[in-house]
Design an enzyme around this catalytic site. Sequence first.
Site, short mmCIF file in Angstrom:
data_model
loop_
_atom_site.label_atom_id
_atom_site.label_comp_id
_atom_site.label_asym_id
_atom_site.label_seq_id
_atom_site.Cartn_x
_atom_site.Cartn_y
_atom_site.Cartn_z
N ARG A 235 0.86 -1.19 0.00
CA ARG A 235 0.00 0.00 0.00
C ARG A 235 0.89 1.23 0.00
NH1 ARG A 235 -3.42 -2.55 -1.82
NH2 ARG A 235 -5.49 -3.05 -1.03
N ASP A 259 4.67 -0.55 -6.83
CA ASP A 259 3.42 -0.85 -7.55
C ASP A 259 2.28 -0.03 -6.95
OD1 ASP A 259 1.90 -2.33 -9.50
OD2 ASP A 259 0.97 -3.40 -7.82
N GLU A 264 -2.11 7.60 -5.01
CA GLU A 264 -2.43 6.98 -6.31
C GLU A 264 -3.89 7.16 -6.73
OE1 GLU A 264 -1.37 2.88 -5.06
OE2 GLU A 264 -3.42 2.33 -5.62
N HIS A 296 -0.27 -0.07 -9.82
CA HIS A 296 -1.05 -1.01 -8.99
C HIS A 296 -1.57 -2.18 -9.85
CE1 HIS A 296 -3.32 -1.08 -4.92
NE2 HIS A 296 -3.14 -2.31 -5.37
P1 NAD Z 1 -1.91 -11.01 5.00
O1 NAD Z 1 -2.96 -10.46 5.90
O2 NAD Z 1 -1.97 -12.44 4.60
O3 NAD Z 1 -0.46 -10.77 5.67
C1 NAD Z 1 -0.06 -9.55 6.21
C2 NAD Z 1 1.02 -9.84 7.24
O4 NAD Z 1 1.54 -8.58 7.68
C3 NAD Z 1 0.49 -10.59 8.49
O5 NAD Z 1 1.28 -11.73 8.74
C4 NAD Z 1 0.63 -9.55 9.59
O6 NAD Z 1 0.94 -10.14 10.87
C5 NAD Z 1 1.80 -8.72 9.07
N1 NAD Z 1 1.95 -7.42 9.72
C6 NAD Z 1 1.01 -6.66 10.33
N2 NAD Z 1 1.60 -5.55 10.83
C7 NAD Z 1 2.92 -5.63 10.52
C8 NAD Z 1 4.05 -4.80 10.77
N3 NAD Z 1 3.93 -3.65 11.45
N4 NAD Z 1 5.25 -5.20 10.30
C9 NAD Z 1 5.39 -6.35 9.63
N5 NAD Z 1 4.35 -7.18 9.36
C10 NAD Z 1 3.14 -6.81 9.80
O7 NAD Z 1 -1.87 -10.03 3.74
P2 NAD Z 1 -1.42 -10.40 2.25
O8 NAD Z 1 -2.58 -10.97 1.52
O9 NAD Z 1 -0.13 -11.12 2.29
O10 NAD Z 1 -1.24 -8.91 1.66
C11 NAD Z 1 -0.09 -8.14 1.94
C12 NAD Z 1 -0.25 -6.75 1.33
O11 NAD Z 1 -0.38 -6.83 -0.10
C13 NAD Z 1 -1.50 -5.97 1.79
O12 NAD Z 1 -1.11 -4.63 2.03
C14 NAD Z 1 -2.41 -5.96 0.60
O13 NAD Z 1 -3.25 -4.83 0.59
C15 NAD Z 1 -1.37 -5.92 -0.52
N6 NAD Z 1 -1.90 -6.35 -1.84
C16 NAD Z 1 -1.50 -5.65 -2.95
C17 NAD Z 1 -1.96 -6.02 -4.21
C18 NAD Z 1 -1.52 -5.32 -5.47
O14 NAD Z 1 -2.15 -5.49 -6.52
N7 NAD Z 1 -0.45 -4.55 -5.44
C19 NAD Z 1 -2.86 -7.08 -4.31
C20 NAD Z 1 -3.22 -7.80 -3.15
C21 NAD Z 1 -2.74 -7.41 -1.91
#
Ligand code: NAD
Length: 331
Positions: A235, A259, A264, A296
């Site tokens: 994000r 990304d 954005e 994105h």
């Molecule tokens: P997820 O919920 O499976 O995992 C997130 C992890 O981050 C968890 O293990 C959590 O404990 C950890 N976390 C929370 N606070 C933290 C901190 N301060 N420091 C380190 N780790 C921390 O999420 P995911 O499905 O793996 O998604 C990860 C990211 O990818 C999200 O921000 C999501 O919005 C983003 N995403 C982006 C796209 C894209 O198109 N660019 C698509 C899907 C998801």
Amino acid sequence: MITLAFYDTKPYDKKYFEAASSPEVSIRFLDCRLNAGTASTAAEADAVCVFVSDNVNAACLQTLKKQGIRHIALRCAGYNNVDLKAARELGITVTRVPAYSTHAIAEHALALLLTLNRKIHKAYNRVREFNFSLNGLIGFDLHGKTAGIVGTGKIGKIAARILRGLGMKVLAYDPVEDAAWAKETGIEYCAFERLLRESDVVSMHLPLLPQTHHLFNEKTFSLMKQGAYLINTSRGKLVDTKALIEVLKSGKLGGVGLDVYEEEEGVFYEDLSGQVLKDDELSRLLTFPNVLITSHQAFLTHEGLSKIAQVTLENLSRLSQGKEFIDATTV
Ligand code: NAD
């Protein structure tokens, strides 16, 4: 039958949602983004389908409620753009697609890293102009270097495995550690500061929360290794853009692959090629030779789009039949 007002429709959304269409859901595709100013366009619908650039704040939710909207279907994983507390108070249910193609995101992070490191974006342009010189295209072997994964959830775990596959040492930071997984994959959990100090590549895979807003700032950048790469597919607001520009100007970072971008909304996903770019910080970022920005698009694979459409429509069918939503999709 559920009538769905579908916001910020792009041609690929229409294609994949029509392909996955369900008799219980009638979709009205709208070009505009959903926000407090456009919420009245949801009139006569039962549910709205939104994406990351829609701004579903309390004012927007109140207007939706007046239009009779019962449900918000996020066709993405992140839900930071919806005021969940206000939705709960108004009795509007919210679902998302928690995992569509976790591989797609991790693979895109790798694509950004490899492109940046081996200067593929520059080489592509050069060769097209018959400039076959190699000057300025030197990268480094990733094999044997250290990668830091911030957030070892669904996507971070895949990214960590991919980087292990390249022969990198992988450090990880997550407040919730999965010790069994780390042992099995040969990954070491450590404190955030140590990860920053020791990693040649830092890849971010954590959610945007009040406590993670601007996690990457002047202080955290100062801890990073000289010449390190930063990859953000999570994000935009996780990174303080002003501080990023300053650290890039200082020459400390080797490269940055983004990304996502802090501001954005209203820029990414739009063709602004005939206009003047009004965002000075984005304009500045685009001037750095070692910054690579994609709009994105990490989710944009056939598998990702198919799963998004399938899960979203299945939940809406369940809504029309009064059934429970698919496990883990309710937020
Ligand atoms: P997820 O919920 O499976 O995992 C997130 C992890 O981050 C968890 O293990 C959590 O404990 C950890 N976390 C929370 N606070 C933290 C901190 N301060 N420091 C380190 N780790 C921390 O999420 P995911 O499905 O793996 O998604 C990860 C990211 O990818 C999200 O921000 C999501 O919005 C983003 N995403 C982006 C796209 C894209 O198109 N660019 C698509 C899907 C998801």
